[in-house]
Enzyme design. Structure first.
Site, PDB file in Angstrom:
ATOM      1  N   LYS A 298      -6.948   5.014   8.564  1.00  0.00           N
ATOM      2  CA  LYS A 298      -5.620   4.196   8.445  1.00  0.00           C
ATOM      3  C   LYS A 298      -5.744   3.333   7.228  1.00  0.00           C
ATOM      4  O   LYS A 298      -6.941   3.010   6.753  1.00  0.00           O
ATOM      5  CB  LYS A 298      -5.834   3.136  10.028  1.00  0.00           C
ATOM      6  CG  LYS A 298      -4.497   2.308  10.066  1.00  0.00           C
ATOM      7  CD  LYS A 298      -4.661   1.311  11.082  1.00  0.00           C
ATOM      8  CE  LYS A 298      -3.372   0.455  11.327  1.00  0.00           C
ATOM      9  NZ  LYS A 298      -3.154  -0.297  12.368  1.00  0.00           N
TER      10      LYS A 298
ATOM     11  N   CYS B 238      -5.064  -4.909  21.457  1.00  0.00           N
ATOM     12  CA  CYS B 238      -3.691  -4.291  20.855  1.00  0.00           C
ATOM     13  C   CYS B 238      -3.518  -2.638  20.846  1.00  0.00           C
ATOM     14  O   CYS B 238      -4.506  -1.942  20.397  1.00  0.00           O
ATOM     15  CB  CYS B 238      -3.566  -5.009  19.574  1.00  0.00           C
ATOM     16  SG  CYS B 238      -2.397  -4.061  18.631  1.00  0.00           S
TER      17      CYS B 238
ATOM     18  N   CYS C 151       0.791  -7.495  15.440  1.00  0.00           N
ATOM     19  CA  CYS C 151       1.827  -7.012  15.521  1.00  0.00           C
ATOM     20  C   CYS C 151       3.154  -8.028  15.767  1.00  0.00           C
ATOM     21  O   CYS C 151       4.254  -7.672  15.694  1.00  0.00           O
ATOM     22  CB  CYS C 151       1.896  -6.232  16.873  1.00  0.00           C
ATOM     23  SG  CYS C 151       0.668  -4.755  17.162  1.00  0.00           S
TER      24      CYS C 151
ATOM     25  N   HIS D  88       0.807  -1.153   0.063  1.00  0.00           N
ATOM     26  CA  HIS D  88      -0.231  -0.076  -0.172  1.00  0.00           C
ATOM     27  C   HIS D  88       1.142   1.222  -0.079  1.00  0.00           C
ATOM     28  O   HIS D  88       2.132   1.177   0.100  1.00  0.00           O
ATOM     29  CB  HIS D  88      -1.122  -0.095   1.022  1.00  0.00           C
ATOM     30  CG  HIS D  88      -0.553  -0.143   2.451  1.00  0.00           C
ATOM     31  ND1 HIS D  88       0.532   0.997   2.953  1.00  0.00           N
ATOM     32  CD2 HIS D  88      -0.616  -0.885   3.511  1.00  0.00           C
ATOM     33  CE1 HIS D  88       0.900   0.533   4.290  1.00  0.00           C
ATOM     34  NE2 HIS D  88       0.114  -0.512   4.627  1.00  0.00           N
TER      35      HIS D  88
ATOM     36  N   CYS E 245      -0.428 -10.739  19.993  1.00  0.00           N
ATOM     37  CA  CYS E 245      -1.026  -9.803  18.718  1.00  0.00           C
ATOM     38  C   CYS E 245      -0.523 -10.478  17.504  1.00  0.00           C
ATOM     39  O   CYS E 245       0.519 -10.192  17.447  1.00  0.00           O
ATOM     40  CB  CYS E 245      -1.159  -8.435  18.895  1.00  0.00           C
ATOM     41  SG  CYS E 245      -1.947  -7.915  17.262  1.00  0.00           S
TER      42      CYS E 245
ATOM     43  N   LYS F  42      -6.468  -2.609   3.527  1.00  0.00           N
ATOM     44  CA  LYS F  42      -7.144  -3.157   2.070  1.00  0.00           C
ATOM     45  C   LYS F  42      -8.231  -2.715   1.689  1.00  0.00           C
ATOM     46  O   LYS F  42      -8.605  -2.719   0.569  1.00  0.00           O
ATOM     47  CB  LYS F  42      -7.288  -4.926   2.311  1.00  0.00           C
ATOM     48  CG  LYS F  42      -5.813  -5.504   1.957  1.00  0.00           C
ATOM     49  CD  LYS F  42      -5.897  -6.766   2.342  1.00  0.00           C
ATOM     50  CE  LYS F  42      -5.649  -7.497   3.762  1.00  0.00           C
ATOM     51  NZ  LYS F  42      -5.757  -8.704   4.036  1.00  0.00           N
TER      52      LYS F  42
ATOM     53  N   HIS G 134       3.939   1.694   2.130  1.00  0.00           N
ATOM     54  CA  HIS G 134       5.201   1.105   1.719  1.00  0.00           C
ATOM     55  C   HIS G 134       6.066   1.900   0.558  1.00  0.00           C
ATOM     56  O   HIS G 134       7.096   2.251   0.665  1.00  0.00           O
ATOM     57  CB  HIS G 134       4.998  -0.158   1.060  1.00  0.00           C
ATOM     58  CG  HIS G 134       4.299  -1.369   2.089  1.00  0.00           C
ATOM     59  ND1 HIS G 134       2.780  -1.871   1.918  1.00  0.00           N
ATOM     60  CD2 HIS G 134       4.639  -1.534   3.394  1.00  0.00           C
ATOM     61  CE1 HIS G 134       2.630  -2.481   3.111  1.00  0.00           C
ATOM     62  NE2 HIS G 134       3.539  -2.630   3.816  1.00  0.00           N
TER      63      HIS G 134
ATOM     64  N   HIS H  80      -5.012  -3.496  16.205  1.00  0.00           N
ATOM     65  CA  HIS H  80      -5.360  -4.692  15.393  1.00  0.00           C
ATOM     66  C   HIS H  80      -7.026  -5.079  16.099  1.00  0.00           C
ATOM     67  O   HIS H  80      -6.841  -5.311  17.376  1.00  0.00           O
ATOM     68  CB  HIS H  80      -4.509  -5.708  15.535  1.00  0.00           C
ATOM     69  CG  HIS H  80      -3.213  -5.298  14.644  1.00  0.00           C
ATOM     70  ND1 HIS H  80      -1.965  -4.897  15.256  1.00  0.00           N
ATOM     71  CD2 HIS H  80      -3.346  -5.327  13.212  1.00  0.00           C
ATOM     72  CE1 HIS H  80      -1.289  -4.577  14.230  1.00  0.00           C
ATOM     73  NE2 HIS H  80      -1.697  -4.599  13.101  1.00  0.00           N
TER      74      HIS H  80
HETATM   75 ZN   LIG Z   1      -1.490  -5.708  17.104  1.00  0.00          ZN
END
Ligand SMILES: [Zn+2]
Length: 484
Positions: A302, A134, A125, A15, A122, A305, A18, A138
């Protein structure tokens, strides 16, 4: 300079976040090469993450297939984003990686011990937390894990890490991030678990040497890439597969005075605490600088996908071109603080700066030289400004936006100069001096822009580089229709 990006896990396609880190690293690499400095720009993918295993299970495909497909999408950003990386490591296929991880494991054996461990894990992570949920947001519930793991005596390195970081021998930028790391280390370091049960990892990953019921913790495995990538997997005198003591490793990790990791704010602890401690324990040299960037959001959320094409760098390049995507990332993302991406902002920036600002300038200058001087570039004239110093300073601070703006002052100066001198109203020597000045400023722009917009820089150079200019084609497409 040895420049690395983090290696993303490949549970999904790349995404825009990156792309940000890759483009920042690419600018540093191109800039340093242009200054005549030897550069190695390293990137790749973390294939051994447990997240990859779970994503493959969810998609109902073999892990190898999912990992290969997504890793290819990451490596495939090279063309669309005009990346100049010298080497791309995949931790599941690089010939020297597994041997290198095993070797570092043995070198740190004096700091490794077994302990029963219970904690909340998690998977997002790939780390343990004392309680949920988390902190990184997450959504999947933390898993209670109870197993016998290998632990690394991180606690032993507290004083050494504090000395390294506060002295600047390991430079962490921006300063707020350095202070965050110093506070974390000063509060006391617990030993960390550095292995996982092979059963829980579904057998994916690198087995712990001498204990095949455990696999090496994926972060330990992934961090090692910064040095295993430098090793082609030659043969050691004892018949093993990797060396980590000669060749490119020696050149870029032992002798190179500048070793820079670019990382996102979410993984700072791994890079600024765990990784240096691993290297200290193994008796190997340390990186010299870590630059921590913040995150991108897309449409205020955030990036995930579900952000769809807006966050897919290859799709954005297909729609708007490499220059527009790189320019947004470099011109709009601040050194400190998150930045919000929208397609509208990308289009506005591309039209205003590239099509109207830079594109208009170059085409006006070339057109006037063709019309008034039959294309001949006059001998008179010097670039209106020198921006090397300002770009050097900004990039030494990892301030990509300030560096891009410094180059942009040339465009602004040149456009002001056109309005001030009005070469179409001038004649003779006066006009020749104005147009010579403008052509040389555009040539200087092509040179200075290269690290930021290599494609645009080449087109500018082609438009104004010759002794005799021709009428240029438009340098940039215009994406938005003018209002009204
Ligand atoms: Zn996490």
């Amino acid at each position: 300079m040895y420049i690395t990006t983090t290696i993303p896990y490949v549970n999904a396609r790349p995404h825009l976040g990156h792309a940000l880190e890759l483009v920042q690293a690419d600018v540093l690499a191109r800039h340093r090469r242009r200054r005549g400095e030897p550069v190695r720009f390293q990137t790749g993918t973390d294939d051994n993450s447990l997240k990859n295993v779970l994503a493959a299970e969810a998609a109902g495909v073999p892990v190898r297939e999912l990992v290969d497909r997504n890793a290819a999408a990451f490596e495939g950003l090279r063309g669309p984003l005009a990346l100049s990386f010298d080497s791309f490591i995949r931790t599941s296929t690089h010939p020297g990686h597994r041997d290198g991880v095993e070797r570092i494991w043995r070198e740190t054996a004096h700091d490794l011990y077994q302990r029963h461990y219970e904690g909340l894990y998690c998977v997002g992570c790939e780390q343990f937390y004392p309680d949920g949920p988390c902190p990184d947001g997450h959504e999947a519930p933390l898993q209670r894990v109870s197993e016998q793991n290998w632990f690394f005596r991180l606690s032993r390195y507290q004083d050494e890490l504090l000395a390294l970081i506060s002295s600047g021998r390991l430079r962490i930028e921006p300063a707020a991030r350095r202070n965050e790391v110093l506070a974390f280390v000063a509060a006391g370091l617990d030993d960390i678990s550095v292995s996982r049960s092979a059963a829980r990892a579904r057998g994916w990953g690198i087995p712990v040497p001498g204990d095949p019921a455990q696999v090496v913790y994926v972060w330990w495995d992934a961090l090692a890439n910064y040095i295993t990538a430098l090793d082609g997997g030659g043969t050691r005198p004892d018949g093993g597969g990797t060396t980590l003591d000669g060749g490119d490793y020696e050149r870029w990790w032992v002798r190179e005075p500048r070793k820079v990791h670019l990382v996102g704010k979410g993984v700072i602890r791994f890079h600024a605490v765990y990784w240096p401690a691993m290297l200290l324990s193994a008796g190997r040299p340390l990186p010299t600088a870590i630059f921590v960037h913040d995150y991108l959001t897309a449409d205020g959320r955030k990036i995930s996908k579900s952000s769809g094409n807006a966050a897919d760098p290859a799709a954005l390049v297909a729609a708007y071109g490499t220059d527009a995507v790189r320019w947004w990332l470099l011109r709009e993302v601040p050194r400190v603080g998150d930045a919000d991406f929208t397609e509208a902002r990308l289009v506005a920036r591309a039209d205003e700066d590239l099509a109207n600002g830079l594109g208009n300038l170059v085409s006006r200058v070339a057109t006037m030289v063709v019309r008034f001087l039959d294309g001949h570039v006059p001998d008179e004239g010097e670039p209106l400004a020198r921006v090397d110093g300002a770009v050097d300073e900004a990039l030494a601070d990892f301030d990509f936006r300030r560096a891009a703006l410094a180059v942009w002052t040339l465009v602004e100066e040149a456009n002001k100069y056109v309005e001030l001198t009005r070469p179409w109203q001038q004649s003779g020597r006066e006009r020749e001096t104005s147009l010579g000045t403008l052509v040389r400023t555009c040539r200087e722009l092509a040179v200075q822009l290269e690290p930021f917009l290599p494609g645009a820089a080449a087109r500018v150079a082609a438009a104004v580089g010759a002794d005799r200019l021709t009428r240029p084609d438009p340098l940039f497409p215009r994406h938005a229709r003018p209002a009204g």
